[in-house]
Scaffold this motif. Sequence first.
Motif, PDB file in Angstrom:
ATOM      1  N   GLY A 228       0.807  -1.212   0.000  1.00 41.83           N
ATOM      2  CA  GLY A 228       0.000   0.000   0.000  1.00 41.83           C
ATOM      3  C   GLY A 228       0.841   1.263   0.000  1.00 41.83           C
ATOM      4  O   GLY A 228       0.290   2.369   0.005  1.00 41.83           O
ATOM      5  N   HIS A 229       2.171   1.107  -0.016  1.00 42.09           N
ATOM      6  CA  HIS A 229       3.070   2.261   0.001  1.00 42.09           C
ATOM      7  C   HIS A 229       3.777   2.400  -1.340  1.00 42.09           C
ATOM      8  O   HIS A 229       4.012   1.414  -2.049  1.00 42.09           O
ATOM      9  N   ARG A 230       4.146   3.636  -1.654  1.00 42.69           N
ATOM     10  CA  ARG A 230       4.818   3.913  -2.917  1.00 42.69           C
ATOM     11  C   ARG A 230       6.338   3.817  -2.801  1.00 42.69           C
ATOM     12  O   ARG A 230       7.035   3.873  -3.806  1.00 42.69           O
ATOM     13  N   GLY A 231       6.841   3.686  -1.576  1.00 48.88           N
ATOM     14  CA  GLY A 231       8.285   3.576  -1.371  1.00 48.88           C
ATOM     15  C   GLY A 231       8.592   2.497  -0.359  1.00 48.88           C
ATOM     16  O   GLY A 231       7.793   1.591  -0.104  1.00 48.88           O
ATOM     17  N   ARG A 232       9.747   2.589   0.264  1.00 47.02           N
ATOM     18  CA  ARG A 232      10.139   1.589   1.255  1.00 47.02           C
ATOM     19  C   ARG A 232       9.486   1.905   2.595  1.00 47.02           C
ATOM     20  O   ARG A 232       9.228   3.062   2.931  1.00 47.02           O
ATOM     21  N   LEU A 233       9.248   0.853   3.361  1.00 48.80           N
ATOM     22  CA  LEU A 233       8.632   1.008   4.678  1.00 48.80           C
ATOM     23  C   LEU A 233       9.702   1.173   5.737  1.00 48.80           C
ATOM     24  O   LEU A 233      10.794   0.580   5.653  1.00 48.80           O
ATOM     25  N   CYS A 234       9.396   1.980   6.767  1.00 48.27           N
ATOM     26  CA  CYS A 234      10.353   2.204   7.853  1.00 48.27           C
ATOM     27  C   CYS A 234       9.709   2.076   9.224  1.00 48.27           C
ATOM     28  O   CYS A 234      10.407   2.142  10.246  1.00 48.27           O
ATOM     29  N   GLY A 235       8.389   1.877   9.295  1.00 48.60           N
ATOM     30  CA  GLY A 235       7.700   1.716  10.573  1.00 48.60           C
ATOM     31  C   GLY A 235       6.653   0.633  10.478  1.00 48.60           C
ATOM     32  O   GLY A 235       5.940   0.525   9.467  1.00 48.60           O
ATOM     33  N   LEU A 236       6.548  -0.190  11.536  1.00 47.03           N
ATOM     34  CA  LEU A 236       5.600  -1.302  11.536  1.00 47.03           C
ATOM     35  C   LEU A 236       5.244  -1.621  12.982  1.00 47.03           C
ATOM     36  O   LEU A 236       6.119  -1.947  13.784  1.00 47.03           O
ATOM     37  N   LYS A 237       3.943  -1.546  13.357  1.00 44.49           N
ATOM     38  CA  LYS A 237       3.519  -1.817  14.727  1.00 44.49           C
ATOM     39  C   LYS A 237       2.121  -2.448  14.744  1.00 44.49           C
ATOM     40  O   LYS A 237       1.201  -1.937  14.098  1.00 44.49           O
ATOM     41  N   TRP A 238       1.992  -3.554  15.494  1.00 44.30           N
ATOM     42  CA  TRP A 238       0.687  -4.174  15.736  1.00 44.30           C
ATOM     43  C   TRP A 238      -0.004  -3.493  16.913  1.00 44.30           C
ATOM     44  O   TRP A 238       0.648  -3.090  17.875  1.00 44.30           O
ATOM     45  N   SER A 239      -1.331  -3.395  16.835  1.00 43.00           N
ATOM     46  CA  SER A 239      -2.104  -2.838  17.938  1.00 43.00           C
ATOM     47  C   SER A 239      -2.107  -3.818  19.103  1.00 43.00           C
ATOM     48  O   SER A 239      -1.870  -5.017  18.923  1.00 43.00           O
TER      49      SER A 239
END
Length: 412
Positions: A228-239
């Motif tokens: 869903g992102h146009r670039g690289r991801l740098c953050g990821l967190k589960w609720s």
Amino acid sequence: MSASRALFWDSGRNRRREYDRFIHVMSRSDLDLANYWLMEARKYENSTIESPYKRRLKECVFEGRTRVLSNKSPPQVQHDCLSLKAVNPKRQIPKAADFILDAPDILDDYYVNLLDWSSSNILAVALDKTVYLWNESDGSTTELSTFDSSVTSVSWSHDGRRLAVGLHKAEVQLWDLESHCLFRKLQGVHNSRVGSIAWNNHILSTAGKKIVNFDTRAEPRAFQTCQGHRGRLCGLKWSPSGRQLASGGDDGLVCIWELSMASSNRWLHRYNNHKGSAKALCWSPVRGNLLASTGGDSDQCILVRNTSTCEVLSMVNTGCQINEILWSIDGKELLSSHGSYDNQLMLWNYPSMTKITDIPGHSTRILFMAQSSDGSTVATAGADEYLKIWKNVLPKHSTKTSQPFANVNLIR
């Protein structure tokens, strides 16, 4: 010191008289009743049976005459001053780190995540190609492993028994804490470095230019891919509930993913409020639908959103780059790490988002933060190659006392 005096109206003489306030007004006293209780009532005080005469006397003669002395108004009792209240000692917010440890060769890279604290109070820190483990209870440091490429992310499982290590060569390795042995390699799913990892019980989420979810209960297998992102991801967190996954990328977008959604490429919500890379993401531990996010140097704002209604509840401009953010266990405070100004920590009250204090941090930007299991101790790492331990910077979760820290170098 003169006594206070009160004014009363003397109806018999039709004039106002001044009396000492601590002496009862004799004209308002029932002296007959007082004489009876002092003299006659003594005859019956040892009797367990009330005589008919006494009972009849009380009914006919002394009906309604119960007060021997009469004041103008009853005294006011200040109950608050008599009640016992528990006094909680005020938390002393530190202005300097409790311990400073060397962290040479730590990557000066905003887009990676090199620090994580386990539920068993083991701090994992990646220094270039090597991962070290620091034990809070005894201050000991051990080397987990040295890899053949730079480490770009580390993340502990919820039980603190497994550590996931993401590498620059687009590989993820799973390590067992007890044996310090590698037991799984996850390859062939990413085509770029793995910059962020997040656990949700047995589900392991890894992020490169896409999110891949693995089931680790048996032989790990990828069962869902999210793009869903146009670039690289740098953050990821589960609720905290484990139902929603938040992702942030260098495109400034924040996406919310629902675990149960059938379509792997369809996000639940996507926000574009940030002007810079949305790396720092943190869910409220008290209200699981509140997400705090930041947008780096170009954005400089902390934003708190209700992911159920998509409503922005709070937003504050910090005036400088934000690299990481943590939420206190009680949900009443936020801690942010900064660069490009004073490289400090900022403590915020929630929901007012008023600043509580600035805490001097590092000599260069603070890139990484991790929180201890009780929530009160925070580890920070900066581009100045120092790892700092801050005790009681956030409220504690329980009364469990932690062991004293030892001053120890990670490596030199």
